[in-house]
Design a protein around this motif. Structure first.
Motif, PDB file in Angstrom:
ATOM      1  N   PRO A 291      83.770  83.246 112.585  1.00 43.28           N
ATOM      2  CA  PRO A 291      84.954  83.751 113.126  1.00 43.28           C
ATOM      3  C   PRO A 291      84.982  83.235 114.501  1.00 43.28           C
ATOM      4  O   PRO A 291      86.185  83.471 114.935  1.00 43.28           O
ATOM      5  CB  PRO A 291      84.352  85.217 112.993  1.00 43.28           C
ATOM      6  N   LEU A 292      84.018  82.934 115.274  1.00 42.16           N
ATOM      7  CA  LEU A 292      84.447  82.207 116.679  1.00 42.16           C
ATOM      8  C   LEU A 292      85.255  81.176 116.592  1.00 42.16           C
ATOM      9  O   LEU A 292      85.804  80.830 117.410  1.00 42.16           O
ATOM     10  CB  LEU A 292      83.089  82.192 117.448  1.00 42.16           C
ATOM     11  N   ALA A 293      84.887  80.303 115.248  1.00 48.20           N
ATOM     12  CA  ALA A 293      85.647  79.099 115.430  1.00 48.20           C
ATOM     13  C   ALA A 293      87.065  79.241 115.117  1.00 48.20           C
ATOM     14  O   ALA A 293      87.881  78.648 115.714  1.00 48.20           O
ATOM     15  CB  ALA A 293      85.165  78.176 114.441  1.00 48.20           C
ATOM     16  N   ASP A 294      87.292  80.303 114.190  1.00 50.13           N
ATOM     17  CA  ASP A 294      88.922  80.864 114.170  1.00 50.13           C
ATOM     18  C   ASP A 294      89.474  81.242 115.343  1.00 50.13           C
ATOM     19  O   ASP A 294      90.428  80.715 115.777  1.00 50.13           O
ATOM     20  CB  ASP A 294      88.840  81.775 113.208  1.00 50.13           C
ATOM     21  N   THR A 295      88.791  82.268 116.033  1.00 50.42           N
ATOM     22  CA  THR A 295      89.382  82.807 117.183  1.00 50.42           C
ATOM     23  C   THR A 295      89.621  81.754 118.428  1.00 50.42           C
ATOM     24  O   THR A 295      90.601  81.800 119.132  1.00 50.42           O
ATOM     25  CB  THR A 295      88.209  83.720 117.758  1.00 50.42           C
ATOM     26  N   LEU A 296      88.680  80.610 118.636  1.00 54.30           N
ATOM     27  CA  LEU A 296      88.707  79.718 119.540  1.00 54.30           C
ATOM     28  C   LEU A 296      89.780  78.471 119.038  1.00 54.30           C
ATOM     29  O   LEU A 296      89.964  77.663 119.859  1.00 54.30           O
ATOM     30  CB  LEU A 296      87.448  79.134 120.034  1.00 54.30           C
ATOM     31  N   HIS A 297      89.800  78.423 117.796  1.00 53.05           N
ATOM     32  CA  HIS A 297      90.575  77.227 117.212  1.00 53.05           C
ATOM     33  C   HIS A 297      89.742  76.056 117.601  1.00 53.05           C
ATOM     34  O   HIS A 297      90.280  75.002 118.051  1.00 53.05           O
ATOM     35  CB  HIS A 297      92.057  77.103 117.722  1.00 53.05           C
ATOM     36  N   ASP A 298      88.494  76.071 117.062  1.00 50.65           N
ATOM     37  CA  ASP A 298      87.652  74.807 117.562  1.00 50.65           C
ATOM     38  C   ASP A 298      87.067  74.174 116.304  1.00 50.65           C
ATOM     39  O   ASP A 298      86.002  74.982 115.525  1.00 50.65           O
ATOM     40  CB  ASP A 298      86.370  75.400 118.539  1.00 50.65           C
TER      41      ASP A 298
ATOM     42  N   GLU B 274      97.399  72.348 112.146  1.00 50.63           N
ATOM     43  CA  GLU B 274      96.842  72.900 111.032  1.00 50.63           C
ATOM     44  C   GLU B 274      95.704  74.000 111.597  1.00 50.63           C
ATOM     45  O   GLU B 274      95.382  74.093 112.900  1.00 50.63           O
ATOM     46  CB  GLU B 274      96.164  71.919 109.978  1.00 50.63           C
ATOM     47  N   THR B 275      95.284  74.737 110.565  1.00 48.70           N
ATOM     48  CA  THR B 275      94.298  75.962 110.727  1.00 48.70           C
ATOM     49  C   THR B 275      93.136  75.175 111.202  1.00 48.70           C
ATOM     50  O   THR B 275      92.964  74.021 111.157  1.00 48.70           O
ATOM     51  CB  THR B 275      93.976  76.937 109.548  1.00 48.70           C
ATOM     52  N   TYR B 276      91.978  75.930 111.796  1.00 51.95           N
ATOM     53  CA  TYR B 276      91.070  75.355 112.308  1.00 51.95           C
ATOM     54  C   TYR B 276      90.057  74.769 111.292  1.00 51.95           C
ATOM     55  O   TYR B 276      89.212  73.692 111.467  1.00 51.95           O
ATOM     56  CB  TYR B 276      90.203  76.653 113.046  1.00 51.95           C
ATOM     57  N   ASP B 277      90.337  74.994 109.961  1.00 53.54           N
ATOM     58  CA  ASP B 277      89.514  74.279 108.821  1.00 53.54           C
ATOM     59  C   ASP B 277      90.174  73.420 108.197  1.00 53.54           C
ATOM     60  O   ASP B 277      89.690  72.751 107.472  1.00 53.54           O
ATOM     61  CB  ASP B 277      89.234  75.441 107.909  1.00 53.54           C
ATOM     62  N   GLY B 278      91.433  73.141 108.898  1.00 55.43           N
ATOM     63  CA  GLY B 278      92.273  71.875 108.143  1.00 55.43           C
ATOM     64  C   GLY B 278      92.905  71.930 106.929  1.00 55.43           C
ATOM     65  O   GLY B 278      93.258  71.270 106.263  1.00 55.43           O
ATOM     66  N   GLN B 279      92.783  73.358 106.617  1.00 52.42           N
ATOM     67  CA  GLN B 279      93.263  73.519 105.146  1.00 52.42           C
ATOM     68  C   GLN B 279      94.793  73.840 104.981  1.00 52.42           C
ATOM     69  O   GLN B 279      95.475  73.376 103.961  1.00 52.42           O
ATOM     70  CB  GLN B 279      92.428  74.542 104.545  1.00 52.42           C
ATOM     71  N   ASP B 280      95.455  74.296 105.754  1.00 55.88           N
ATOM     72  CA  ASP B 280      96.949  74.942 105.692  1.00 55.88           C
ATOM     73  C   ASP B 280      97.657  74.648 107.173  1.00 55.88           C
ATOM     74  O   ASP B 280      96.869  74.644 108.289  1.00 55.88           O
ATOM     75  CB  ASP B 280      96.906  76.230 105.546  1.00 55.88           C
ATOM     76  N   PRO B 281      98.831  74.539 106.812  1.00 57.76           N
ATOM     77  CA  PRO B 281      99.667  74.528 108.177  1.00 57.76           C
ATOM     78  C   PRO B 281      99.165  75.706 109.044  1.00 57.76           C
ATOM     79  O   PRO B 281      99.350  76.720 108.737  1.00 57.76           O
ATOM     80  CB  PRO B 281     101.150  74.416 107.742  1.00 57.76           C
ATOM     81  N   HIS B 282      99.213  75.550 110.340  1.00 58.04           N
ATOM     82  CA  HIS B 282      98.851  76.672 111.281  1.00 58.04           C
ATOM     83  C   HIS B 282     100.143  77.728 111.406  1.00 58.04           C
ATOM     84  O   HIS B 282     101.383  77.069 111.465  1.00 58.04           O
ATOM     85  CB  HIS B 282      98.516  76.306 112.740  1.00 58.04           C
ATOM     86  N   PRO B 283      99.939  79.008 111.308  1.00 52.71           N
ATOM     87  CA  PRO B 283     100.924  79.952 111.208  1.00 52.71           C
ATOM     88  C   PRO B 283     101.880  79.961 112.424  1.00 52.71           C
ATOM     89  O   PRO B 283     102.998  80.057 112.532  1.00 52.71           O
ATOM     90  CB  PRO B 283     100.282  81.169 111.100  1.00 52.71           C
TER      91      PRO B 283
END
Length: 340
Positions: free
Chosen positions: A159-166, A233-242
């Motif tokens: 969840p920290l990777a998502d919050t920081l987009h890292d 894209e999202t932090y996991d590289g799966q989808d375009p970033h919202p």
């Protein structure tokens, strides 16, 4: 003092997440030091244990890359680096992914060679306190020790990777979460040796090596795409970033804008936005109009850090899909053009 990425002051949520991520990275390094030492002391001639030891050694790379990248991205932009140092995240991600792919390929070859050559790893007895103990039990105990902490660390980091987009932190968390499979593979390989199934050790080593290679290839694809200025894209590289769609909506919501589009690229933690707006017929946007449009975009999210708004007569074909009459036909035409 508040934490910063370049000249961007982080919101409290991201500041707390960054501090937690740094602590977790150091905890991971500390755990790995004990894990690689323990595995090395007991691995003997087992290929599965050797593969597990090498994976633990590779696991040092993502947390170290994360700590170095975070330190670098704190630096403010300079004349030599006008976009700042946010790309350090992408460089760290690429280095980690390349190391995983390289070592994964070597380990797959090494494990497959052992299987083809029908190598029989010796796992004998050792004496502890006057008792003769099969060394395989020590291997299994060590692998059990290495199974649980990485999973807990990975779940805490995700969840920290998502919050920081890292993405470096995400790669680290993703590897940690899958480490239980490495431990299980090592245990199965050692038990196979004990049961007289010599090939079980090589198969387990091949499974661990394949897991490393898979992680490396997945992260390499995302890292290379980001460094080549692919759409954010999202932090996991799966989808375009919202935020790409949110930027589009915010641009077209301006009362003087007839049509709009943008190019959003991921600089690391931050996004660089090139926004193009077509004014309504007969309206000449003022500097205040452009300033407000830029402010509306930067208010969307802390990651929207560097924004350029340019009035144009016609939108470039390479911008994100845009609203307005005929947008669907225009976007279909662009896609057909790219396919040729």
């Amino acid at each position: 003092m508040s934490a910063r990425f370049g000249h961007t002051e982080l919101p409290q949520e991201q500041e707390r997440a960054l501090r937690s991520a740094v602590v977790l990275a150091w905890l991971t390094i500390g755990f790995l030091m004990t894990a690689v030492t323990a595995v090395y002391l007991v691995m003997g001639g087992s290929q599965a244990m050797k593969a597990a030891w090498m994976e633990d050694m590779l696991s040092f790379i993502p947390p170290i890359a994360f700590l170095l990248a975070v330190r670098r991205t704190h630096k403010a932009p300079t004349p030599e680096h006008p976009y700042g140092y946010h790309r350090a995240v992408g460089v760290g991600h690429l280095v980690a992914a390349t190391a995983l792919v390289s070592m994964g390929l070597f380990m797959v070859w090494d494990s497959a060679s052992g299987l083809i050559k029908a190598e029989h790893p010796p796992v004998g007895l050792i004496e502890i306190g006057g008792w003769s103990v099969w060394s395989g039990w020590l291997m299994i105990a060590v692998m059990a020790y290495t199974a649980v902490p990485p999973v807990l660390l990975g779940r805490a980091k995700m969840p920290l990777a998502d919050t920081l987009h890292d993405r470096v932190l995400y790669a680290d968390a993703d590897m940690n979460k899958a480490d239980w499979m490495t431990a299980l593979g090592g245990i199965v390989g050692v038990l196979g040796i004990g049961l007289g199934l010599w090939w079980a050790d090589a198969v387990a080593a091949l499974f661990i090596s394949g897991s490393i290679l898979h992680d490396g290839l997945k992260n390499l694809r995302v890292a290379v795409a980001a460094l080549m200025d692919a759409r954010a894209e999202t932090y996991d590289g799966q989808d375009p970033h919202p935020l790409v769609a949110a930027i589009q909506e915010r641009l077209t919501a301006q009362p003087w804008v007839a049509d709009a589009g943008s190019r959003v690229r991921d600089q690391g933690h931050m996004f660089h936005v090139e926004a193009f707006v077509v004014p309504r017929a007969g309206y000449l946007p003022t500097l205040d109009d452009l300033r407000r449009a830029r402010e509306h975009l930067t208010e969307l999210d802390w990651k929207v850090n560097d924004v350029v708004v340019s009035p144009v007569e016609e939108l470039p074909e390479t911008v994100t899909p845009r609203a307005g009459p005929g947008a669907g036909a225009r976007d279909a035409q662009v896609r057909r053009g790219r396919g040729r």
